[in-house]
Structure formats: structure tokens, C-alpha cells
Write a protein that holds these residues in place. Structure first.
Motif, short mmCIF file in Angstrom:
data_model
loop_
_atom_site.label_atom_id
_atom_site.label_comp_id
_atom_site.label_asym_id
_atom_site.label_seq_id
_atom_site.Cartn_x
_atom_site.Cartn_y
_atom_site.Cartn_z
N ASP A 211 0.86 -1.18 0.00
CA ASP A 211 0.00 0.00 0.00
C ASP A 211 0.90 1.23 0.00
OD1 ASP A 211 -2.73 -0.17 -0.25
OD2 ASP A 211 -3.06 -0.75 1.83
N ALA A 212 0.76 2.08 -0.99
CA ALA A 212 1.58 3.30 -1.05
C ALA A 212 1.21 4.24 0.09
CB ALA A 212 1.36 3.99 -2.40
N PRO A 213 2.13 5.11 0.48
CA PRO A 213 1.78 6.13 1.49
C PRO A 213 0.59 6.97 0.99
CG PRO A 213 4.15 6.12 1.06
CD PRO A 213 3.52 5.23 0.03
N ASP A 214 -0.17 7.50 1.92
CA ASP A 214 -1.31 8.34 1.55
C ASP A 214 -0.83 9.50 0.66
OD1 ASP A 214 -2.94 6.75 3.04
OD2 ASP A 214 -2.85 8.01 4.83
N ASP A 215 -1.46 9.62 -0.51
CA ASP A 215 -1.11 10.67 -1.47
C ASP A 215 0.38 10.64 -1.81
OD1 ASP A 215 -3.76 11.70 -1.46
OD2 ASP A 215 -3.30 12.77 0.41
N GLY A 216 0.96 9.43 -1.77
CA GLY A 216 2.39 9.31 -2.02
C GLY A 216 2.73 8.30 -3.09
N PHE A 217 3.97 7.85 -3.07
CA PHE A 217 4.55 7.04 -4.14
C PHE A 217 5.33 5.89 -3.51
CE2 PHE A 217 8.01 6.30 -7.21
CZ PHE A 217 7.30 6.15 -8.40
N LEU A 218 5.16 4.69 -4.04
CA LEU A 218 5.84 3.50 -3.53
C LEU A 218 6.56 2.80 -4.67
CD1 LEU A 218 6.44 1.32 -1.33
CD2 LEU A 218 4.25 0.27 -1.96
N CYS A 219 7.81 2.39 -4.41
CA CYS A 219 8.58 1.58 -5.36
C CYS A 219 8.95 0.26 -4.70
CB CYS A 219 9.87 2.28 -5.77
SG CYS A 219 9.63 3.71 -6.81
N LEU A 220 9.10 -0.76 -5.50
CA LEU A 220 9.62 -2.04 -5.04
C LEU A 220 10.96 -2.26 -5.73
CD1 LEU A 220 7.76 -5.34 -4.46
CD2 LEU A 220 9.87 -5.37 -5.76
N ALA A 221 12.02 -2.39 -4.92
CA ALA A 221 13.36 -2.67 -5.44
C ALA A 221 13.63 -4.16 -5.26
CB ALA A 221 14.40 -1.84 -4.70
N TRP A 222 13.89 -4.85 -6.37
CA TRP A 222 14.05 -6.31 -6.34
C TRP A 222 15.47 -6.68 -6.76
CZ3 TRP A 222 15.17 -10.05 -10.04
CH2 TRP A 222 14.91 -11.39 -9.67
N PHE A 223 16.13 -7.49 -5.93
CA PHE A 223 17.49 -7.96 -6.21
C PHE A 223 17.50 -9.48 -6.29
CE2 PHE A 223 17.98 -3.96 -3.94
CZ PHE A 223 18.98 -3.30 -4.65
#
Length: 341
Positions: A211-223
Motif C-alpha cells: 500500500d503506497a503512502p497516503d497521497d504518495g509514491f511507492l517503489c519495489l526494489a528487487w534484487f
């Protein structure tokens, strides 16, 4: 000066202060100690109640580590002012007179450490406090293979952030139980690692992790990582950890975060042969069309949420979702630093 010399000096200063007339309730009786930093000399002090203090001069903008406010030791930021000067200090106090002898031993250690590191007195203070605290810590369980890989992935990103801002460890929130590994509040990054040779899969823990932050932006970094054999190439777990610590302006706070993540410095030799090779790195924007099971999506769909402890796997092996470009990744990392300023 030896530890014994610092011990005698501290005792002499406190004894003289304790013999002086009692100060007002909000005042301290003070005496300069023979250890000098860029901000000035350390100070021995006794308060209205007769409790002993050692004061380390610091810049007024410096934040003092929270958490040391127990019934015996208390650390806080404290300004002192007289007719000629105004100076901010890190004030370490002993609030039990029957433990003054132990406090003297601790302060002798602190004076010695700061005399050897006068440019970074608070860092020296934290190192001594952590060394004493380690005496009472029980041995922790060793990190398992998946835990090591997961922590290694988070350290990879943390190290990059610290190259841009030596205080960026404050963005690392995963060890404290936050739902996202790194966050500024409106921008977050969740780090996932895999040691599987095929496919791109990320294990998600809980309905709020993507769930992204409220009114925000979320990324998933995969290694994708693989464990390197002895003598082969790759990055040593301890090497990466040491580089990260050296890049941080508050090594002790970072060690505390590492401890919350399951790593204890007393166990370092157990990980001396652990090395990882980074086979692949991909970043994804967790947009509304990203394959995720989240609280927000279920609520929007009108599905009642009565299932707890949800875990699931996201398959990132297909054409969609498309990974972010390297430029977009760089902008995201820079934005983390800028928003935390």
C-alpha cells in the motif's frame, strides 16, 4: 592520560562541586574538564539534587539519540548560559547516587574516547555507551540464509543513500516495524531479494506492505542474489556493512537499527565468509495496476477484511509490470534524500 587518570580527574571535579553551595533548582554547578573538542571543553556538573553529570559540547543543530532516559542514566540535549557564553551540550546524568562509582568508570571511558576522537565527540560517546550496553546483552540467534539475503539487499540501498547524505540511515524504517523499508512519509521503497536462479518472485508480508503512502509514491526494489563460494567474486556481507557504517554520521544509531534487524556486532565473525553476487536488479513503481493484494484495494472492492497475517508471492517474471528505467531509479533515490532534508 590513562583511564585511571581520567577517573581521578572526574572524581576531583565532582567532589569539589559537591562541596560547593547548593545551586538553584534549574541550575548546575559546573567545572571544565581537561578534554577539549571543536565546540569547547567537556564539563563536570552537579545539579540541585546532588546528581552527577558529564556535559559534552555539541552544535546546537545536532540531534541527540533518544531512548536513554531510564531510572539511572539519562541523556538529553541541554543549553547552558552564563553572563558571557551560551553553549549546547549532550548531558549524561546519573540519577542514583549509590551508583556514582560505576558512573565514574563510565565517564572515564567517555573522556578517554573523546580525547582520541575530539572532532566527533558524540560519536565517541555513543561508542562507549554501546560497548557498556553490550555487557548485558544476551547472545542473539544467528541470521538465517533468507534473513541475510534480505538484510544485504536493504544495506545495498542504504549504502547508496548514505553516499548522498550521511544522515540517510533515518530513512531506514523497516527494522523498527514500519510497513515499508525506507520512507520519507510520502515516498517509500520496499526492498525484496531472491536467491532463486529462475523467475522473479517477491514474497509480500501483509496487506499493507504494498500500500503506497497516503497521497504518495511507492517503489519495489528487487534484487536477485546468489551466495558466492569462498575465494570467488562478490561482495562480503561484513564488507558492505562496514562501508555502510563508515558512511553514516551516527554509527551507533545505525548499529541499533541493525540490532533490531537481527544483526549483533558481537556475532560478526559468524558472517565472515558470507558473500553475495548481485545477478540482477529491477525496480518497479507500485502503481494501481501493479499485481498486489492490499487493504486499500480490498476496501475499494467492498471486500470485508477479516483475514489476518496474510502472505503472498508476486510474480514479476512477465512483460508486465515493466521495470523502471535507470534514470527513474536515480530520480527516486535523489527524491528520497531531498524529501528527508
Amino acid at each position: 592520560m590513562s583511564d585511571e587518570g581520567f577517573r581521578d580527574v572526574a572524581e576531583e571535579h565532582w567532589a569539589a562541586l559537591e562541596a560547593a553551595p547548593t545551586s538553584g533548582e534549574r541550575h548546575l554547578r559546573v567545572s571544565q574538564l581537561p578534554v577539549v573538542t571543536e565546540q569547547g571543553a567537556l564539563v563536570a556538573a552537579v545539579d540541585h539534587h546532588g546528581f552527577r553529570h558529564v556535559l559534552i559540547p555539541v552544535h546546537s543543530r545536532l540531534k541527540i539519540r533518544p531512548g536513554l532516559d531510564g531510572p539511572v542514566l539519562h541523556l538529553r540535549k541541554r543549553p547552558l548560559e552564563d553572563e558571557e557564553t551560551y553553549q549546547t551540550y549532550a548531558d549524561l546524568a546519573c540519577l542514583r547516587a549509590d551508583l556514582n562509582d560505576l558512573f565514574t568508570e563510565l565517564c572515564a571511558d567517555i573522556l578517554d574516547a573523546i580525547s582520541k576522537l575530539p572532532d566527533h565527540p558524540v560519536k565517541a560517546l555513543y561508542q562507549v555507551l554501546d560497548r557498556w550496553k553490550a555487557l548485558f546483552q544476551a547472545q542473539s540467534a544467528v541470521l538465517g540464509p533468507e534473513q541475510l539475503a534480505g538484510l544485504f539487499g536493504e544495506l545495498l540501498l542504504l549504502y547508496r543513500l548514505l553516499q548522498l547524505d550521511s544522515s540517510a540511515h533515518r530513512l531506514w524504517r523497516g527494522p523498527t516495524g514500519h510497513r515499508h523499508d525506507f520512507t520519507t512519509g510520502s515516498l517509500a521503497v520496499e526492498v525484496k531479494t531472491s536467491t532463486k536462479g529462475e523467475g522473479r518472485r517477491a514474497r509480500i508480508h501483509g496487506l499493507d506492505q504494498l500500500d503506497a503512502p497516503d497521497d504518495g509514491f511507492l517503489c519495489l526494489a528487487w534484487f536477485r542474489l546468489h551466495r558466492a563460494t569462498e575465494g570467488s567474486s562478490g561482495i562480503g556481507f561484513l564488507d558492505l556493512l562496514e562501508q555502510t557504517l563508515r558512511s553514516c554520521d551516527d554509527e551507533s544509531s545505525l548499529l541499533e537499527l541493525l540490532a533490531q534487524a537481527g544483526y549483533q556486532s558481537v556475532d560478526a565473525m559468524r558472517y565472515r565468509d558470507v558473500r553475495f553476487v548481485i545477478d540482477e536488479e529491477r525496480w518497479y513503481e507500485v502503481a494501481p495496476d501493479f499485481p498486489a493484494l492490499t487493504t486499500r484495494a480490498l476496501v475499494a472492492a467492498g471486500v470485508p477484511i477479516s483475514v489476518l497475517d496474510v502472505e503472498y508471492t508476486v510474480n514479476l517474471s512477465g512483460v508486465t509490470p515493466a521495470p523502471m528505467t535507470s534514470d527513474a531509479v536515480s530520480r527516486t533515490i535523489n527524491s528520497l534524500i531531498q524529501e528527508s532534508a
